[in-house]
Design an enzyme around this catalytic site. Structure first.
Site, PDB file in Angstrom:
ATOM      1  N   ARG A 104       2.599   1.878   4.496  1.00 23.69           N
ATOM      2  CA  ARG A 104       3.677   1.427   4.663  1.00 23.69           C
ATOM      3  C   ARG A 104       4.683   2.678   4.521  1.00 23.69           C
ATOM      4  O   ARG A 104       5.694   2.946   5.217  1.00 23.69           O
ATOM      5  CB  ARG A 104       4.238   0.441   3.571  1.00 23.69           C
ATOM      6  CG  ARG A 104       5.649   0.079   3.731  1.00 23.69           C
ATOM      7  CD  ARG A 104       5.908  -0.683   4.775  1.00 23.69           C
ATOM      8  NE  ARG A 104       7.184  -0.919   4.941  1.00 23.69           N
ATOM      9  CZ  ARG A 104       7.841  -1.749   5.964  1.00 23.69           C
ATOM     10  NH1 ARG A 104       7.088  -2.366   6.803  1.00 23.69           N
ATOM     11  NH2 ARG A 104       8.995  -1.973   6.032  1.00 23.69           N
TER      12      ARG A 104
ATOM     13  N   ASP B  78       1.679  -2.862   2.484  1.00 26.20           N
ATOM     14  CA  ASP B  78       1.823  -4.157   1.868  1.00 26.20           C
ATOM     15  C   ASP B  78       3.224  -4.936   2.786  1.00 26.20           C
ATOM     16  O   ASP B  78       3.773  -4.684   3.705  1.00 26.20           O
ATOM     17  CB  ASP B  78       2.435  -3.979   0.493  1.00 26.20           C
ATOM     18  CG  ASP B  78       3.671  -2.955   0.441  1.00 26.20           C
ATOM     19  OD1 ASP B  78       4.530  -3.666   1.100  1.00 26.20           O
ATOM     20  OD2 ASP B  78       3.698  -1.984  -0.116  1.00 26.20           O
TER      21      ASP B  78
END
Length: 178
Positions: free
Chosen positions: A69, A93
């Protein structure tokens, strides 16, 4: 850690968390050509003197970015220093809503041109220029992205509705020290 891409000088960072996402980000920086040295404990040095910009278009770069991310944070420093940045849609995530439009809005307002749908390309052939910006939400990473890019832009940037968490302030201190 991505802010270390702004300079070819050695940057030492302490209190680096030993978590998977951070270690993957360090591996990504090393794959790009950043000299990474683990100094012991939670301290690392980074030297981004010889970045391989061709690597940014490689499948390995895209694969690494898609699983992380935080890879979105590569755009600002690459754009600020080299005038170009590539990033596939970042992975990692899926905790809550994680918009990217604050990042894109800020970089484009500073003078970047964005293109692409699955892989985003940002160009700033004339460089970035400071200006006043208002974020519609106080996003931590969008604030950090804009701070990093604005640190190397011509002129002054004023950011309204910025996030003010302690790690955002730490980044500002790092940028001032750099």
């Amino acid at each position: 850690l991505c802010a270390t891409l702004l300079t070819p000088e050695r940057v030492v960072v302490h209190n680096v968390p030993q978590i998977i996402d951070v270690m993957q980000l360090i591996e990504l920086l090393a794959a790009m050509g950043v000299e990474v040295e683990h100094l012991g404990g939670d301290s690392y040095s980074f030297r981004a003197a010889d970045i391989n910009l061709d690597y940014l278009r490689s499948e390995d770069y895209h694969r690494r970015c898609r699983r992380l991310r935080g890879s979105v944070m590569m755009i600002g420093p690459l754009l600020a220093r080299f005038g170009v940045g590539y990033i596939p849609k970042p992975g990692g995530d899926k905790i809550g809503r994680r918009r990217l439009d604050g990042h894109f809005y800020g970089l484009c307002k500073l003078g970047a041109v964005m293109s692409g749908e699955e892989t985003y390309r940002f160009d700033a052939p004339a460089g970035l220029s400071g200006r006043e910006l208002f974020l519609d939400e106080a996003s931590v990473t969008a604030t950090e992205q804009i701070l990093i890019a604005a640190a190397a832009a011509r002129g002054t940037t004023t950011l309204y509705n910025a996030a003010c968490e302690p790690h955002v302030r730490d980044l500002a201190e790092l940028l001032n020290a750099m």
